[in-house]
Design a protein around this motif. Structure first.
Motif, PDB file in Angstrom:
ATOM      1  N   ASP A  86      -5.389   2.733 -12.313  1.00  0.00           N
ATOM      2  CA  ASP A  86      -4.355   3.384 -11.530  1.00  0.00           C
ATOM      3  C   ASP A  86      -4.631   3.155 -10.047  1.00  0.00           C
ATOM      4  OD1 ASP A  86      -2.619   4.689 -13.417  1.00  0.00           O
ATOM      5  OD2 ASP A  86      -4.283   6.007 -13.908  1.00  0.00           O
ATOM      6  N   VAL A  87      -3.600   3.386  -9.231  1.00  0.00           N
ATOM      7  CA  VAL A  87      -3.718   3.190  -7.791  1.00  0.00           C
ATOM      8  C   VAL A  87      -3.730   4.556  -7.113  1.00  0.00           C
ATOM      9  CG1 VAL A  87      -2.754   2.067  -5.756  1.00  0.00           C
ATOM     10  CG2 VAL A  87      -2.431   1.042  -8.021  1.00  0.00           C
ATOM     11  N   PHE A  88      -4.788   4.836  -6.347  1.00  0.00           N
ATOM     12  CA  PHE A  88      -4.951   6.132  -5.691  1.00  0.00           C
ATOM     13  C   PHE A  88      -4.989   5.988  -4.169  1.00  0.00           C
ATOM     14  CE2 PHE A  88      -6.580   6.983  -9.924  1.00  0.00           C
ATOM     15  CZ  PHE A  88      -6.109   8.258 -10.191  1.00  0.00           C
ATOM     16  N   ASN A  89      -4.650   7.072  -3.500  1.00  0.00           N
ATOM     17  CA  ASN A  89      -4.734   7.144  -2.046  1.00  0.00           C
ATOM     18  C   ASN A  89      -5.175   8.559  -1.680  1.00  0.00           C
ATOM     19  OD1 ASN A  89      -4.202   5.499   0.386  1.00  0.00           O
ATOM     20  ND2 ASN A  89      -2.800   7.142   0.915  1.00  0.00           N
ATOM     21  N   PRO A  90      -5.997   8.730  -0.643  1.00  0.00           N
ATOM     22  CA  PRO A  90      -6.474  10.076  -0.297  1.00  0.00           C
ATOM     23  C   PRO A  90      -5.417  10.986   0.310  1.00  0.00           C
ATOM     24  CG  PRO A  90      -7.281   8.465   1.275  1.00  0.00           C
ATOM     25  CD  PRO A  90      -6.662   7.689   0.157  1.00  0.00           C
ATOM     26  N   SER A  91      -4.284  10.421   0.753  1.00  0.00           N
ATOM     27  CA  SER A  91      -3.229  11.244   1.334  1.00  0.00           C
ATOM     28  C   SER A  91      -1.868  10.705   0.913  1.00  0.00           C
ATOM     29  CB  SER A  91      -3.327  11.268   2.866  1.00  0.00           C
ATOM     30  OG  SER A  91      -2.834  10.058   3.408  1.00  0.00           O
ATOM     31  N   THR A  92      -0.810  11.386   1.316  1.00  0.00           N
ATOM     32  CA  THR A  92       0.542  10.939   0.988  1.00  0.00           C
ATOM     33  C   THR A  92       1.016   9.841   1.928  1.00  0.00           C
ATOM     34  OG1 THR A  92       1.475  12.719   2.339  1.00  0.00           O
ATOM     35  CG2 THR A  92       1.197  13.155  -0.011  1.00  0.00           C
ATOM     36  N   ASN A  93       0.226   9.521   2.932  1.00  0.00           N
ATOM     37  CA  ASN A  93       0.570   8.470   3.877  1.00  0.00           C
ATOM     38  C   ASN A  93      -0.145   7.184   3.475  1.00  0.00           C
ATOM     39  OD1 ASN A  93       2.032  10.340   5.465  1.00  0.00           O
ATOM     40  ND2 ASN A  93       0.105  11.042   6.348  1.00  0.00           N
ATOM     41  N   TRP A  94       0.529   6.358   2.703  1.00  0.00           N
ATOM     42  CA  TRP A  94      -0.068   5.118   2.219  1.00  0.00           C
ATOM     43  C   TRP A  94      -0.109   4.074   3.318  1.00  0.00           C
ATOM     44  CZ3 TRP A  94      -1.562   4.333  -3.053  1.00  0.00           C
ATOM     45  CH2 TRP A  94      -1.381   5.466  -3.857  1.00  0.00           C
ATOM     46  N   VAL A  95       0.798   4.184   4.280  1.00  0.00           N
ATOM     47  CA  VAL A  95       0.856   3.308   5.453  1.00  0.00           C
ATOM     48  C   VAL A  95       0.787   1.845   5.002  1.00  0.00           C
ATOM     49  CG1 VAL A  95       0.005   2.945   7.787  1.00  0.00           C
ATOM     50  CG2 VAL A  95      -0.294   5.160   6.710  1.00  0.00           C
ATOM     51  N   ASN A  96      -0.355   1.174   5.201  1.00  0.00           N
ATOM     52  CA  ASN A  96      -0.463  -0.244   4.855  1.00  0.00           C
ATOM     53  C   ASN A  96      -1.351  -0.502   3.637  1.00  0.00           C
ATOM     54  OD1 ASN A  96       1.020  -1.551   7.112  1.00  0.00           O
ATOM     55  ND2 ASN A  96      -0.497  -0.466   8.332  1.00  0.00           N
ATOM     56  N   SER A  97      -1.795   0.539   2.981  1.00  0.00           N
ATOM     57  CA  SER A  97      -2.686   0.333   1.834  1.00  0.00           C
ATOM     58  C   SER A  97      -1.890  -0.038   0.590  1.00  0.00           C
ATOM     59  CB  SER A  97      -3.507   1.597   1.575  1.00  0.00           C
ATOM     60  OG  SER A  97      -2.673   2.676   1.234  1.00  0.00           O
ATOM     61  N   ASN A  98      -2.417  -0.978  -0.181  1.00  0.00           N
ATOM     62  CA  ASN A  98      -1.802  -1.401  -1.440  1.00  0.00           C
ATOM     63  C   ASN A  98      -0.323  -1.747  -1.272  1.00  0.00           C
ATOM     64  OD1 ASN A  98      -4.035  -1.091  -3.412  1.00  0.00           O
ATOM     65  ND2 ASN A  98      -3.975   1.032  -2.697  1.00  0.00           N
ATOM     66  N   HIS A  99      -0.058  -2.658  -0.339  1.00  0.00           N
ATOM     67  CA  HIS A  99       1.320  -3.016  -0.007  1.00  0.00           C
ATOM     68  C   HIS A  99       2.170  -3.385  -1.216  1.00  0.00           C
ATOM     69  CE1 HIS A  99       1.106  -3.882   4.568  1.00  0.00           C
ATOM     70  NE2 HIS A  99       1.880  -2.865   4.320  1.00  0.00           N
ATOM     71  N   ASN A 100       1.648  -4.257  -2.075  1.00  0.00           N
ATOM     72  CA  ASN A 100       2.449  -4.736  -3.190  1.00  0.00           C
ATOM     73  C   ASN A 100       2.698  -3.642  -4.225  1.00  0.00           C
ATOM     74  OD1 ASN A 100       2.921  -7.748  -2.804  1.00  0.00           O
ATOM     75  ND2 ASN A 100       0.754  -7.511  -2.321  1.00  0.00           N
ATOM     76  N   ALA A 101       1.669  -2.842  -4.457  1.00  0.00           N
ATOM     77  CA  ALA A 101       1.829  -1.760  -5.426  1.00  0.00           C
ATOM     78  C   ALA A 101       2.838  -0.728  -4.938  1.00  0.00           C
ATOM     79  CB  ALA A 101       0.477  -1.101  -5.688  1.00  0.00           C
ATOM     80  N   THR A 102       2.746  -0.348  -3.660  1.00  0.00           N
ATOM     81  CA  THR A 102       3.686   0.656  -3.150  1.00  0.00           C
ATOM     82  C   THR A 102       5.098   0.093  -3.077  1.00  0.00           C
ATOM     83  OG1 THR A 102       3.030   0.036  -0.890  1.00  0.00           O
ATOM     84  CG2 THR A 102       2.007   2.002  -1.833  1.00  0.00           C
ATOM     85  N   THR A 103       5.236  -1.187  -2.747  1.00  0.00           N
ATOM     86  CA  THR A 103       6.567  -1.795  -2.714  1.00  0.00           C
ATOM     87  C   THR A 103       7.184  -1.808  -4.110  1.00  0.00           C
ATOM     88  OG1 THR A 103       5.972  -3.195  -0.833  1.00  0.00           O
ATOM     89  CG2 THR A 103       7.881  -3.861  -2.122  1.00  0.00           C
ATOM     90  N   ALA A 104       6.399  -2.219  -5.104  1.00  0.00           N
ATOM     91  CA  ALA A 104       6.896  -2.232  -6.477  1.00  0.00           C
ATOM     92  C   ALA A 104       7.253  -0.825  -6.941  1.00  0.00           C
ATOM     93  CB  ALA A 104       5.842  -2.851  -7.399  1.00  0.00           C
ATOM     94  N   HIS A 105       6.403   0.127  -6.576  1.00  0.00           N
ATOM     95  CA  HIS A 105       6.635   1.518  -6.966  1.00  0.00           C
ATOM     96  C   HIS A 105       7.922   2.038  -6.343  1.00  0.00           C
ATOM     97  CE1 HIS A 105       4.952   5.131  -8.796  1.00  0.00           C
ATOM     98  NE2 HIS A 105       5.322   5.823  -7.733  1.00  0.00           N
ATOM     99  N   TRP A 106       8.116   1.734  -5.057  1.00  0.00           N
ATOM    100  CA  TRP A 106       9.327   2.182  -4.355  1.00  0.00           C
ATOM    101  C   TRP A 106      10.566   1.553  -4.974  1.00  0.00           C
ATOM    102  CZ3 TRP A 106      12.683  -0.806  -1.204  1.00  0.00           C
ATOM    103  CH2 TRP A 106      13.652  -0.060  -0.525  1.00  0.00           C
ATOM    104  N   LEU A 107      10.504   0.261  -5.270  1.00  0.00           N
ATOM    105  CA  LEU A 107      11.651  -0.429  -5.848  1.00  0.00           C
ATOM    106  C   LEU A 107      12.007   0.138  -7.218  1.00  0.00           C
ATOM    107  CD1 LEU A 107      10.819  -4.102  -4.839  1.00  0.00           C
ATOM    108  CD2 LEU A 107      12.848  -2.803  -4.147  1.00  0.00           C
TER     109      LEU A 107
END
Length: 346
Positions: A308-329
């Protein structure tokens, strides 16, 4: 010269493939009571509480005045109050811009309303997005609740606990809340309830238990223990209410990112999506884990072999760009999917 080619492979695990996710019922006040002046501020207004402001200097709004100026449009009538509970600012390394994130809790007659949080996301003191559910039109008498001690005993009996199960034999203190009897965000869903966190080092399965402050019966209970490897959380409701044993959504929260690909910016420097909180971290999953995004570290395309993909806060900013883009889409399409993000050298 080698370049990093990144793709997203969607694997469908729905009972009915491509079926739309069931969403809790909710109707934002500004959707049912249209106001041309208010509507003109936004490029998009969603059914799930997202407000995307236009990138027009003539329409810029300060986050410090937004709630007060548009309280009526948001459904904040007499007895309602949004209380600030958290604020964060950040300056991403790639920019010199100040990002500000504010979180508010809705209160009705000074009682917190379950599931009614509202967030503001700004850049350089200009509001960019707002998100949350405010259930308008509540008309609930918050006086005359049963005694807290009586409600606590009901909660203890439900879990089979005694005073000896708590550290130092100190029983938990309850608080009044307006809790939902089901998963919906409708004014008919709310009940005045006592809520108790039944937890200690001696209790292996701690629960948050809601006791109806009118009838004294168990309204629902929610597990407090969060594990990355546990199955979906399950809330159970008393048999006197509709749909007992209903499998509720796990709590999800608004998260933001700076897109890796300019084609997805659509005039916004940040994009918003929803994630689930797991302990003190946030995971790229939502809707009771029906949408889950992982990174294909081993380039196998296999679901179970990837993390799974984790982040310490709700602000992913530039971390895991491809995963967050896919998730958003995927959330844009609201599909019941699992996503494996593969990164390959070509």
């Amino acid at each position: 010269m080698k370049t990093l080619f990144k793709t997203a492979l969607c694997v469908f695990f729905a009972v009915l493939a491509n079926s739309a996710l069931a969403q809790p019922l909710y109707e934002a006040y500004y959707r049912s009571h249209r106001d041309a002046k208010f509507d003109s501020l936004f490029s998009r207004m969603t059914d799930h509480g997202w407000l995307f402001l236009k990138d027009d200097p003539a329409l810029h709004v300060s986050p410090d005045t937004f709630i007060m100026r548009y309280a009526m449009n948001l459904g904040l009538s007499e007895g309602y109050e949004l209380k600030a509970i958290k604020e964060e600012t950040e300056t991403p390394e790639e920019t010199k811009l100040v990002f500000r994130h504010q979180l508010f809790q809705l209160y009705y007659k000074n009682i917190p309303v379950d599931g009614n949080e509202f967030s503001l996301h700004s850049i350089e003191n200009v509001l960019k997005t707002a998100h949350g559910r405010i259930v308008a039109g509540l008309d609930i008498d918050v006086t005359g609740a049963i005694d807290a001690a009586v409600a606590l005993q009901t909660a203890l009996d439900e879990q089979g606990l005694t005073q000896n199960d708590f550290d130092g034999n100190t029983l938990p203190t309850g608080s009044l809340t307006l809790a939902r009897k089901d998963e919906h965000f409708l004014k008919e869903s709310y009940r005045l309830a006592w809520v108790f966190d039944l937890k200690s080092e001696k209790i292996q399965e701690p629960y948050r238990v809601y006791v109806d402050a009118r009838t004294g019966s168990i309204l629902k209970k929610v597990p407090l223990f969060m594990s990355c490897f546990a199955g979906p959380h399950r809330e159970t409701s008393n048999a006197e209410y509709p749909r007992p044993g209903l499998n509720f959504h796990k709590p999800w929260v608004a998260s933001t990112m700076i897109p890796n690909y300019s084609r997805y910016l659509n005039g916004h420097s940040t994009l918003s999506f929803e994630t689930e909180q797991v302990g003190a971290q946030y995971r790229l999953s939502a809707y009771n884990n029906k949408l889950n995004t992982r990174i294909d570290l081993n380039h196998t395309g296999q679901w179970n072999s990837n993390p799974d993909v984790f982040n310490p806060s709700t602000n992913w900013v530039n971390s895991n760009h491809n995963a967050t883009t896919a998730h958003w889409l995927a959330q844009k399409k609201l599909r019941n999917v699992s996503i494996v993000v593969s990164e390959k050298w070509v």
